[in-house]
Design a protein around this motif. Structure first.
Motif, PDB file in Angstrom:
ATOM      1  N   TYR A 193     -25.762  18.597  -7.571  1.00 20.43           N
ATOM      2  CA  TYR A 193     -27.206  18.809  -7.405  1.00 20.43           C
ATOM      3  C   TYR A 193     -27.995  17.921  -8.363  1.00 20.43           C
ATOM      4  N   ILE A 194     -27.554  17.821  -9.606  1.00 20.70           N
ATOM      5  CA  ILE A 194     -28.248  16.983 -10.589  1.00 20.70           C
ATOM      6  C   ILE A 194     -28.211  15.517 -10.159  1.00 20.70           C
ATOM      7  N   VAL A 195     -27.033  15.064  -9.703  1.00 16.18           N
ATOM      8  CA  VAL A 195     -26.910  13.681  -9.223  1.00 16.18           C
ATOM      9  C   VAL A 195     -27.825  13.449  -8.027  1.00 16.18           C
ATOM     10  N   ALA A 196     -27.868  14.420  -7.100  1.00 20.77           N
ATOM     11  CA  ALA A 196     -28.727  14.288  -5.919  1.00 20.77           C
ATOM     12  C   ALA A 196     -30.198  14.218  -6.315  1.00 20.77           C
ATOM     13  N   LEU A 197     -30.614  15.084  -7.243  1.00 21.10           N
ATOM     14  CA  LEU A 197     -32.008  15.075  -7.696  1.00 21.10           C
ATOM     15  C   LEU A 197     -32.367  13.755  -8.357  1.00 21.10           C
ATOM     16  N   LEU A 198     -31.587  13.364  -9.358  1.00 26.21           N
ATOM     17  CA  LEU A 198     -31.900  12.148 -10.112  1.00 26.21           C
ATOM     18  C   LEU A 198     -31.796  10.904  -9.228  1.00 26.21           C
ATOM     19  N   GLY A 199     -30.740  10.848  -8.401  1.00 24.19           N
ATOM     20  CA  GLY A 199     -30.532   9.676  -7.558  1.00 24.19           C
ATOM     21  C   GLY A 199     -31.641   9.483  -6.543  1.00 24.19           C
ATOM     22  N   ASN A 200     -32.021  10.551  -5.853  1.00 23.90           N
ATOM     23  CA  ASN A 200     -33.053  10.424  -4.822  1.00 23.90           C
ATOM     24  C   ASN A 200     -34.436  10.205  -5.412  1.00 23.90           C
ATOM     25  N   ILE A 201     -34.718  10.843  -6.545  1.00 21.09           N
ATOM     26  CA  ILE A 201     -36.001  10.589  -7.215  1.00 21.09           C
ATOM     27  C   ILE A 201     -36.069   9.138  -7.698  1.00 21.09           C
ATOM     28  N   PHE A 202     -34.950   8.622  -8.202  1.00 18.02           N
ATOM     29  CA  PHE A 202     -34.926   7.228  -8.659  1.00 18.02           C
ATOM     30  C   PHE A 202     -35.119   6.259  -7.485  1.00 18.02           C
ATOM     31  N   ILE A 203     -34.479   6.573  -6.343  1.00 14.91           N
ATOM     32  CA  ILE A 203     -34.669   5.740  -5.146  1.00 14.91           C
ATOM     33  C   ILE A 203     -36.141   5.713  -4.744  1.00 14.91           C
ATOM     34  N   LEU A 204     -36.786   6.878  -4.733  1.00  7.87           N
ATOM     35  CA  LEU A 204     -38.208   6.949  -4.380  1.00  7.87           C
ATOM     36  C   LEU A 204     -39.061   6.159  -5.374  1.00  7.87           C
ATOM     37  N   ILE A 214     -36.403  12.003   0.612  1.00  6.30           N
ATOM     38  CA  ILE A 214     -37.224  13.220   0.607  1.00  6.30           C
ATOM     39  C   ILE A 214     -36.520  14.335   1.372  1.00  6.30           C
ATOM     40  N   THR A 215     -35.918  13.993   2.501  1.00  5.84           N
ATOM     41  CA  THR A 215     -35.183  14.983   3.294  1.00  5.84           C
ATOM     42  C   THR A 215     -34.000  15.535   2.505  1.00  5.84           C
ATOM     43  N   ASP A 216     -33.270  14.671   1.826  1.00  3.71           N
ATOM     44  CA  ASP A 216     -32.126  15.114   1.022  1.00  3.71           C
ATOM     45  C   ASP A 216     -32.562  16.026  -0.115  1.00  3.71           C
ATOM     46  N   LEU A 217     -33.682  15.705  -0.741  1.00  9.68           N
ATOM     47  CA  LEU A 217     -34.202  16.565  -1.802  1.00  9.68           C
ATOM     48  C   LEU A 217     -34.575  17.944  -1.258  1.00  9.68           C
ATOM     49  N   THR A 218     -35.162  17.962  -0.062  1.00 10.93           N
ATOM     50  CA  THR A 218     -35.535  19.236   0.559  1.00 10.93           C
ATOM     51  C   THR A 218     -34.302  20.059   0.901  1.00 10.93           C
ATOM     52  N   PRO A 222     -26.681  14.379   0.246  1.00 14.88           N
ATOM     53  CA  PRO A 222     -27.770  14.109  -0.705  1.00 14.88           C
ATOM     54  C   PRO A 222     -27.296  13.475  -2.004  1.00 14.88           C
ATOM     55  N   MET A 223     -26.053  13.782  -2.415  1.00 21.19           N
ATOM     56  CA  MET A 223     -25.525  13.191  -3.645  1.00 21.19           C
ATOM     57  C   MET A 223     -25.101  11.736  -3.428  1.00 21.19           C
ATOM     58  N   LEU A 224     -24.431  11.466  -2.294  1.00 20.07           N
ATOM     59  CA  LEU A 224     -23.854  10.142  -2.069  1.00 20.07           C
ATOM     60  C   LEU A 224     -24.856   9.116  -1.552  1.00 20.07           C
ATOM     61  N   ASN A 225     -25.863   9.537  -0.806  1.00 21.89           N
ATOM     62  CA  ASN A 225     -26.778   8.576  -0.178  1.00 21.89           C
ATOM     63  C   ASN A 225     -27.436   7.631  -1.177  1.00 21.89           C
ATOM     64  N   PRO A 226     -28.035   8.131  -2.273  1.00 22.56           N
ATOM     65  CA  PRO A 226     -28.630   7.184  -3.227  1.00 22.56           C
ATOM     66  C   PRO A 226     -27.597   6.313  -3.927  1.00 22.56           C
ATOM     67  N   ILE A 227     -26.398   6.847  -4.137  1.00 22.03           N
ATOM     68  CA  ILE A 227     -25.340   6.052  -4.764  1.00 22.03           C
ATOM     69  C   ILE A 227     -24.913   4.923  -3.835  1.00 22.03           C
ATOM     70  N   ILE A 228     -24.709   5.257  -2.556  1.00 18.82           N
ATOM     71  CA  ILE A 228     -24.284   4.250  -1.581  1.00 18.82           C
ATOM     72  C   ILE A 228     -25.313   3.137  -1.468  1.00 18.82           C
ATOM     73  N   TYR A 229     -26.583   3.508  -1.312  1.00 18.60           N
ATOM     74  CA  TYR A 229     -27.617   2.475  -1.160  1.00 18.60           C
ATOM     75  C   TYR A 229     -27.870   1.737  -2.471  1.00 18.60           C
ATOM     76  N   GLY A 230     -27.739   2.437  -3.593  1.00 15.10           N
ATOM     77  CA  GLY A 230     -27.945   1.776  -4.874  1.00 15.10           C
ATOM     78  C   GLY A 230     -26.870   0.756  -5.188  1.00 15.10           C
ATOM     79  N   VAL A 231     -25.627   1.042  -4.798  1.00 12.56           N
ATOM     80  CA  VAL A 231     -24.503   0.156  -5.103  1.00 12.56           C
ATOM     81  C   VAL A 231     -24.385  -0.966  -4.077  1.00 12.56           C
ATOM     82  N   ARG A 232     -24.574  -0.640  -2.798  1.00 15.30           N
ATOM     83  CA  ARG A 232     -24.277  -1.599  -1.740  1.00 15.30           C
ATOM     84  C   ARG A 232     -25.465  -2.471  -1.327  1.00 15.30           C
ATOM     85  N   THR A 233     -26.689  -2.060  -1.630  1.00 19.89           N
ATOM     86  CA  THR A 233     -27.859  -2.810  -1.174  1.00 19.89           C
ATOM     87  C   THR A 233     -28.313  -3.789  -2.254  1.00 19.89           C
TER      88      THR A 233
END
Length: 315
Positions: free
Chosen positions: A38-49, A71-75, A288-299
């Protein structure tokens, strides 16, 4: 400690969320990875935004859709994890009937929204690869906003009947939900009535959403692959396909846990209840945890913006 087997009621004013049935003694240990995710999902998605908002280089359709996904993942994660951790840490099992219906609506509605956004991202990849010269003229900001609104409204409209159908049944046996959150079928199975309409409607919505979305995504990638294989060199093919890698990973992390959760919940009577519950939780926690990691690493664009941001802070 709540005696789950002795609780009965005639008025559904509250429900008791059992947690993970059969693993109650391990709740405190299970909470550690759940809280970490949950912490990773919160921090990762907020950082992406934050990155997408502050970096003008990322003001493109793909990243607008990514921000909607964040935003959807955070919700999704926030609608379940705080209550779940309350169960694990403080034995806070009680949830009001209306709060349960609200949680149920948000979980199922925004799962549908996420599926729709994955289709929108597939459309973006299709236009970017198959019609690159017209990408900016086809996917304008207005079109992107309308696509996002359609994905949102579809999820909200199709899932709105769920809480109303649940609300109309009498509950006279038990108010104990063998789950960590108010999952639709786990709640309606407590009703003292024929719940066939709930089961049929739920199944129809799942088939409609997943069937339509997976078909659209598949058709998009068929056209993408046809275009890629017509490119003159292997380097050009690999470079083009690499732009789709993040999206494909996100699709797999969303649909595979969802598929396992759905199949085990409806068609397998021999899988232990705690396995059903853990799979359902993975479906809501892992993407929600993996999505920001995947886009942050691969994009590459996000990596470059992050490095530029850190270099600016250092200097």
């Amino acid at each position: 400690m709540v005696d789950f087997n002795s609780t009965t009621f005639t008025n559904p004013s509250t429900f008791f969320l059992m947690g993970i049935p059969g693993l109650e003694d391990l709740h405190i240990w299970i909470s550690i990875p759940f809280c970490s995710m949950y912490i990773v999902a919160l921090l990762g998605n907020i950082f992406i935004l934050f990155i997408i908002k502050t970096e003008t280089a990322l003001h493109e359709p793909m990243f607008y859709f990514l921000s909607m996904l964040a935003i959807t993942d955070l919700t999704l994660s926030t609608s379940t994890l705080p209550k779940m951790l309350g169960i694990f840490w403080f034995s806070d099992h009680e949830i009001s009937f209306h709060a349960c219906l609200t949680q149920m609506f948000f979980i199922h509605a925004f799962s549908g929204v996420e599926s729709g956004l994955l289709v929108a991202m597939a459309l973006d990849r299709y236009v970017a690869i198959c019609n690159p010269l017209r990408h900016s003229s086809i996917l304008t900001n207005s079109v992107v906003a309308h696509i996002g609104m359609v994905a949102l409204l579809r999820g909200l409209v199709l899932m709105t009947p769920h809480p109303f159908l649940v609300r109309r049944w009498p509950y006279c046996q038990s108010n104990v939900v063998p789950h960590t959150y108010c999952e639709h079928m786990a709640v309606v199975k407590l009703a003292c009535a024929d719940i066939s309409i709930n089961s049929l409607y739920s199944l129809a919505v799942i088939i409609l959403i997943v069937g339509t979305d997976v078909t659209c995504i598949s058709l998009s990638y068929v056209q993408i692959l046809r275009t890629v294989f017509n490119l003159p060199s292997n380097d050009a093919r690999l470079k083009t396909l690499s732009t789709c890698g993040s999206h494909v990973c996100v699709i797999l992390t969303f649909y595979i846990p969802a598929l396992f959760s759905f199949l085990t919940h409806r068609f397998s009577k021999h899988i232990p209840l705690h396995t059903h519950t853990l799979l359902a939780n993975m479906y809501l926690l892992v993407p929600p945890m993996l999505n920001p990691i995947i886009y942050g690493v691969r994009t590459r664009h996000i990596r470059e913006c992050v490095l530029q941001l850190f270099m600016t802070k250092i200097n």
